[in-house]
Each structure stands twice: as structure tokens, then as C-alpha cells.
Design a protein around this motif. Structure first.
Motif, PDB file in Angstrom:
ATOM      1  N   GLY A 240       0.787  -1.224   0.000  1.00 21.51           N
ATOM      2  CA  GLY A 240       0.000   0.000   0.000  1.00 21.51           C
ATOM      3  C   GLY A 240       0.818   1.272   0.000  1.00 21.51           C
ATOM      4  N   ALA A 241       2.149   1.165   0.073  1.00 20.39           N
ATOM      5  CA  ALA A 241       2.992   2.362   0.134  1.00 20.39           C
ATOM      6  C   ALA A 241       3.469   2.820  -1.235  1.00 20.39           C
ATOM      7  CB  ALA A 241       4.192   2.101   1.042  1.00 20.39           C
ATOM      8  N   PHE A 242       3.490   1.913  -2.211  1.00 16.40           N
ATOM      9  CA  PHE A 242       3.974   2.227  -3.566  1.00 16.40           C
ATOM     10  C   PHE A 242       2.956   1.731  -4.590  1.00 16.40           C
ATOM     11  CE2 PHE A 242       7.533   1.308  -0.728  1.00 16.40           C
ATOM     12  CZ  PHE A 242       8.214   2.529  -0.760  1.00 16.40           C
ATOM     13  N   PRO A 243       2.845   2.403  -5.710  1.00 16.78           N
ATOM     14  CA  PRO A 243       1.766   2.062  -6.650  1.00 16.78           C
ATOM     15  C   PRO A 243       2.003   0.793  -7.454  1.00 16.78           C
ATOM     16  CG  PRO A 243       3.089   3.885  -7.500  1.00 16.78           C
ATOM     17  CD  PRO A 243       3.570   3.627  -6.107  1.00 16.78           C
ATOM     18  N   ASN A 244       3.240   0.429  -7.731  1.00 13.85           N
ATOM     19  CA  ASN A 244       3.501  -0.676  -8.661  1.00 13.85           C
ATOM     20  C   ASN A 244       4.377  -1.768  -8.032  1.00 13.85           C
ATOM     21  OD1 ASN A 244       2.137   0.581 -10.928  1.00 13.85           O
ATOM     22  ND2 ASN A 244       3.876   2.010 -11.005  1.00 13.85           N
ATOM     23  N   SER A 245       4.108  -2.120  -6.816  1.00 13.64           N
ATOM     24  CA  SER A 245       4.898  -3.156  -6.151  1.00 13.64           C
ATOM     25  C   SER A 245       4.613  -4.519  -6.747  1.00 13.64           C
ATOM     26  CB  SER A 245       4.589  -3.171  -4.644  1.00 13.64           C
ATOM     27  OG  SER A 245       4.970  -1.951  -4.048  1.00 13.64           O
ATOM     28  N   ARG A 246       5.675  -5.340  -6.773  1.00 13.59           N
ATOM     29  CA  ARG A 246       5.540  -6.707  -7.266  1.00 13.59           C
ATOM     30  C   ARG A 246       6.004  -7.672  -6.182  1.00 13.59           C
ATOM     31  NH1 ARG A 246       2.736  -4.511 -10.095  1.00 13.59           N
ATOM     32  NH2 ARG A 246       2.696  -4.341 -12.380  1.00 13.59           N
ATOM     33  N   TYR A 247       5.384  -8.833  -6.140  1.00 11.17           N
ATOM     34  CA  TYR A 247       5.670  -9.797  -5.079  1.00 11.17           C
ATOM     35  C   TYR A 247       5.964 -11.159  -5.685  1.00 11.17           C
ATOM     36  CZ  TYR A 247       3.639  -6.008  -2.436  1.00 11.17           C
ATOM     37  OH  TYR A 247       3.391  -4.768  -1.901  1.00 11.17           O
ATOM     38  N   THR A 248       6.743 -11.973  -4.991  1.00 14.33           N
ATOM     39  CA  THR A 248       7.124 -13.300  -5.475  1.00 14.33           C
ATOM     40  C   THR A 248       6.771 -14.350  -4.429  1.00 14.33           C
ATOM     41  OG1 THR A 248       9.362 -13.048  -4.565  1.00 14.33           O
ATOM     42  CG2 THR A 248       9.021 -12.393  -6.854  1.00 14.33           C
ATOM     43  N   ASN A 249       6.617 -15.576  -4.905  1.00  9.95           N
ATOM     44  CA  ASN A 249       6.255 -16.697  -4.036  1.00  9.95           C
ATOM     45  C   ASN A 249       7.496 -17.502  -3.638  1.00  9.95           C
ATOM     46  OD1 ASN A 249       3.479 -16.159  -4.124  1.00  9.95           O
ATOM     47  ND2 ASN A 249       3.246 -17.288  -6.052  1.00  9.95           N
ATOM     48  N   THR A 250       7.457 -18.072  -2.467  1.00  5.18           N
ATOM     49  CA  THR A 250       8.482 -18.973  -1.955  1.00  5.18           C
ATOM     50  C   THR A 250       7.786 -20.220  -1.435  1.00  5.18           C
ATOM     51  OG1 THR A 250       9.937 -17.154  -1.323  1.00  5.18           O
ATOM     52  CG2 THR A 250      10.331 -19.284  -0.271  1.00  5.18           C
ATOM     53  N   THR A 251       8.342 -21.387  -1.737  1.00  4.75           N
ATOM     54  CA  THR A 251       7.732 -22.639  -1.278  1.00  4.75           C
ATOM     55  C   THR A 251       8.459 -23.156  -0.052  1.00  4.75           C
ATOM     56  OG1 THR A 251       7.025 -23.216  -3.509  1.00  4.75           O
ATOM     57  CG2 THR A 251       7.126 -25.004  -1.899  1.00  4.75           C
ATOM     58  N   VAL A 252       7.691 -23.499   0.970  1.00  9.90           N
ATOM     59  CA  VAL A 252       8.226 -24.057   2.211  1.00  9.90           C
ATOM     60  C   VAL A 252       7.663 -25.466   2.366  1.00  9.90           C
ATOM     61  CG1 VAL A 252       8.297 -23.852   4.719  1.00  9.90           C
ATOM     62  CG2 VAL A 252       8.428 -21.793   3.287  1.00  9.90           C
ATOM     63  N   ALA A 253       8.550 -26.416   2.596  1.00 10.30           N
ATOM     64  CA  ALA A 253       8.122 -27.809   2.802  1.00 10.30           C
ATOM     65  C   ALA A 253       8.266 -28.160   4.276  1.00 10.30           C
ATOM     66  CB  ALA A 253       8.953 -28.745   1.950  1.00 10.30           C
ATOM     67  N   ALA A 254       7.157 -28.574   4.880  1.00  5.01           N
ATOM     68  CA  ALA A 254       7.160 -28.959   6.294  1.00  5.01           C
ATOM     69  C   ALA A 254       6.820 -30.432   6.403  1.00  5.01           C
ATOM     70  CB  ALA A 254       6.150 -28.131   7.072  1.00  5.01           C
ATOM     71  N   GLY A 255       7.694 -31.183   7.072  1.00  6.40           N
ATOM     72  CA  GLY A 255       7.455 -32.597   7.247  1.00  6.40           C
ATOM     73  C   GLY A 255       6.787 -32.907   8.572  1.00  6.40           C
ATOM     74  N   PRO A 256       6.571 -34.189   8.864  1.00  4.77           N
ATOM     75  CA  PRO A 256       5.977 -34.564  10.149  1.00  4.77           C
ATOM     76  C   PRO A 256       6.820 -34.029  11.317  1.00  4.77           C
ATOM     77  CG  PRO A 256       6.010 -36.438   8.646  1.00  4.77           C
ATOM     78  CD  PRO A 256       6.819 -35.366   7.998  1.00  4.77           C
TER      79      PRO A 256
END
Length: 424
Positions: free
Chosen positions: A326-342
């Protein structure tokens, strides 16, 4: 013989018109009359009693207040007889013993009982005057009408109670509004565990932290935890908008980065003039029934990095970078995958935790810091969602006044050595 300078031939000062000599003659008698009048008609009650409290002398002011004649009181009644029931008890248990021990007692609040039964609030000061020339010692007492003061104190007390009631009403309203910004109950993906906690730094202002965990149509689950800038009603409005925008965007397109871009556009268009923004971490959780645990695709908008507490006893931050939302008009974001085991637990939190001030902090500014939190998490691992949130809750309680910002905590864990089951 020469006349003295400044005097006439008869030795008199020309400026002396005789008034000074006349005053010298009249002043003592006038003063004597004035002193008697001052005692009798003083703006306060005057009372002299023997040591046993028997009234020996009383002025007209006090008689007028009480409605008695002098003959009804002098030599017939004691000072304590003029007090109310509670006043007599206080006089016998405190007033009289202190007066006998110290020789004086000042500014004591009592209630007198008039002849007609009316109560008169007063302030009483008494001193013991030693006797002499065969005269017995006396207790001299000055009594001041405290009706207006008592009325003023009562008004202040009423105002204070009204303010306390208003504060309590405000706290209830703040609590209700705060709860409305959080899920009524935290849902849990089948086969997993979840827990959350919200700590308000102040009961007088609505905070801006929020979180949620909810099912999607395809067996996946959405979750997020965020922190809106500022406090109060304005922050609550931004919190509500952020929460429902994220949830709607996630349901429509289960992509965390896209959801953050959607929220960024909404906040920038709505609040850029007021500089309202938030930090948030959002994810899409997919249970992995064949091996147990889950995977989570996560995107962050300037929010503190989540911690993964592993079954092997380690704990590490999950790298999620991105601009505040909400602070900048054209921000872009990326995904990160987290693997959680038992046996693994994913811990999300707001910066009220790491920015709390604490004695013995290793950071230059005295804040708790991310390094201390990482060690704390490693000491917990392996753990469950409920145990992790309980431990953080206890940690927050140790900060005391050092906790100056609201703090939200949410954890999701996979039980050790168990499958999450088949998703339908």
C-alpha cells in the motif's frame, strides 16, 4: 531661645493635628472589642473544652450552625456529643488518643449533628492549652464548615466514577471491535494442528494486527498474518479492508503474490493520501497425505520472516522478501515454497514480538530482536502449534512495559510420524 526646627514656639509639630494621640487612646479599647467580636462571630466555629471533652466555651457562629443555645451546651454536653455516630467512634478511637499523645491534631474531617438532626460536614483542628494559675488545661478547637468542599469532593468522585465507567465502556467497545477483526474460531486443516494468539498492547486503542486460516474449494488452505500501520479506528478500517481483500483474492485466485498485488492496488487507491499501509505474509497450504506434513507457497509484503521449527530440533527463518503493501503504486511480489514434514511447525508473528524492549537485550537499541527469537525457537523445537503459541505467549508476558505494540502469533504444525489423511 530659638525654636526647634519644624516646631512652633510652643514646641508642637505643626503637622500633628492630634489624631495620632487620639488613636493611641482609643485603639486598645477598640481592639479589645474587635477581638471579642472576632471570637464570637468568626467565620469558623470556636470551641473550648475541658480534657474530658466538656464544653467550657463556644462561639455564636458554631451555635448558629448547630441550632443550640449556649445554656444547652456549656457545662452540660461534651464535644463528642455533637458528632454523628461514626464520628463519635472515630473521636474515641483516633482523634482523642492522638490529641492526648501529640497535643494537637489538624484538619480532621468529621460530621457534626445539629439540633434538628441535620449533618454538617466540618474540618476540625484541636490543640491542648496548658493550664496555669490554678486554671485547668483546655482543648481549643477550631471548626470549619466543609459543606461546599464535601460537595465538591462528591462531584469529583462522581465525575471520576463516570469517567471510569466510560473508560470501561470504551475498553469493551475496543475489545469487541478488535475481536471482530479476527476469526471467531481458528479453523484447522485435517490432520494438522493450528493455534493463534493476539496480545493487545493497550486496551484503549484498537490495534492493526490480523490473521486468518481458512479452507479453499480444492482441499488447499489459505492463511495470512499482517500488521497495519497505526492504531485506532482508522487502523481498524484498514485492517478490515486488508483482511477481507486478501481472503476474497485468495479464494478467487489462490496465488499469494497475486493476492498481495491486489491488496497493494486497493490500499494505494484508497489510502495513499493518508499514508496507510500494512505488512503481511500470506500463504496457500497444501497437505501432503502420502508423506505427512504440508507444503506452503508463501509471499511477503515487508513482513517479518516466518520461522520453521523442524522435527530435528533446528529452527530457521524462511526467506520471504517484498515491499510493504500500500505504500507504492507498482509493487511486485514473489512466491516462496516451504516444505514442512511430520513434526515440523510453521510460526508466523508480527513485529511487536521482535521489537519489544527487554533488559539484557543484545541489540543496540534494546529490542528483543530476530536473533534472540531464533534461539528461542530452536530451544522449542521440535514442538506443536499449540505448544509453540503457548511458549510465545509466556514470552510476551515477560516483557512487561517493554511490549509497546500489539502482537499476533499463529502456528501450523504436522504431528510427528502421522499422515495428514486424504483430502476430499
Amino acid at each position: 531661645m530659638t525654636a526647634a526646627a519644624g516646631r512652633d514656639p510652643f514646641g508642637q509639630d505643626p503637622s500633628d493635628d492630634g489624631s495620632a494621640r487620639s488613636s493611641e487612646v482609643e485603639f486598645p479599647s477598640l481592639l479589645e472589642d474587635d477581638l471579642e467580636d472576632l471570637y464570637e462571630n468568626a467565620p469558623c466555629g470556636n470551641l473550648s473544652t475541658l480534657l474530658d471533652g466538656t464544653i467550657a466555651k463556644i462561639n455564636g457562629t458554631l451555635l448558629a450552625w448547630l441550632g443550640y443555645t449556649r445554656e444547652e451546651l456549656v457545662g452540660r454536653r461534651r464535644f463528642s456529643d455533637l458528632l454523628t455516630g461514626g464520628g463519635r467512634i472515630y473521636h474515641e478511637t483516633h482523634f482523642a488518643p492522638v490529641l492526648a499523645l501529640q497535643g494537637e491534631i489538624r484538619g480532621v474531617a468529621l460530621d457534626l449533628r445539629a439540633k434538628d438532626g441535620a449533618r454538617l460536614p466540618v474540618l476540625v483542628t484541636s490543640v491542648v492549652k496548658a493550664g496555669g494559675d490554678g486554671r485547668p488545661p483546655l482543648i481549643r478547637t477550631a471548626i470549619f464548615d466543609a459543606s461546599e468542599r464535601r460537595s465538591y469532593e462528591r462531584e469529583l468522585l462522581d465525575a471520576r466514577r463516570a469517567a471510569e465507567r466510560e473508560d470501561e465502556r470504551l475498553r469493551r467497545l475496543v475489545g469487541k471491535l478488535q475481536r471482530s477483526l479476527l476469526p471467531a474460531t481458528l479453523q484447522t486443516p485435517p490432520g494438522l494442528e493450528s493455534a493463534a494468539y493476539y496480545r493487545m498492547a493497550s486496551t484503549d486503542e484498537v490495534g492493526g494486527d490480523f490473521y486468518d486460516l481458512f479452507p479453499l474449494d480444492d482441499g488447499r488452505w489459505g492463511f495470512f498474518l499482517g500488521d497495519v500501520s497505526g492504531k485506532g479506528v482508522e487502523a481498524a478500517a484498514v485492517t478490515a479492508l486488508a483482511r477481507y481483500t486478501l481472503r476474497a483474492a485468495t479464494v478467487y485466485t489462490p496465488d499469494p503474490a497475486a493476492a498481495l498485488q491486489n491488496l497493494n492496488t486497493v490500499l494505494w487507491q484508497e489510502y495513499r493520501a493518508d499514508a496507510r499501509y500494512c505488512t503481511v505474509v500470506i500463504g496457500i497450504l497444501t497437505p501432503t497425505p502420502t508423506v505427512g506434513g504440508f507444503t506452503a507457497v508463501i509471499a511477503s509484503g515487508g513482513h517479518p520472516e516466518p520461522l520453521l521449527l523442524r522435527a530435528d530440533g533446528s529452527a530457521d527463518y524462511q526467506c520471504t522478501k517484498g515491499r510493504i503493501v500500500g505504500a507504492f503504486p507498482n509493487s511486485r511480489y514473489t512466491n516462496t515454497t516451504v516444505a514442512a514434514g511430520p513434526g515440523d511447525t510453521l510460526l508466523l508473528y508480527s513485529d511487536g514480538l521482535t521489537e519489544a524492549r527487554t533488559a539484557g537485550s543484545e541489540t543496540p537499541d534494546g529490542r528483543y530482536g530476530t536473533a534472540a527469537l531464533a534461539r528461542f525457537a530452536a530451544d522449542l523445537a521440535p514442538t506443536s502449534a499449540g505448544a509453540a503459541v503457548s511458549a510465545v505467549t509466556e514470552l510476551l508476558g515477560t516483557f512487561g512495559a517493554g511490549l509497546t505494540d500489539d502482537t499476533a502469533v499463529m502456528a501450523i504444525s504436522a504431528p510427528p510420524g502421522q499422515s495428514t489423511g486424504t483430502q476430499r
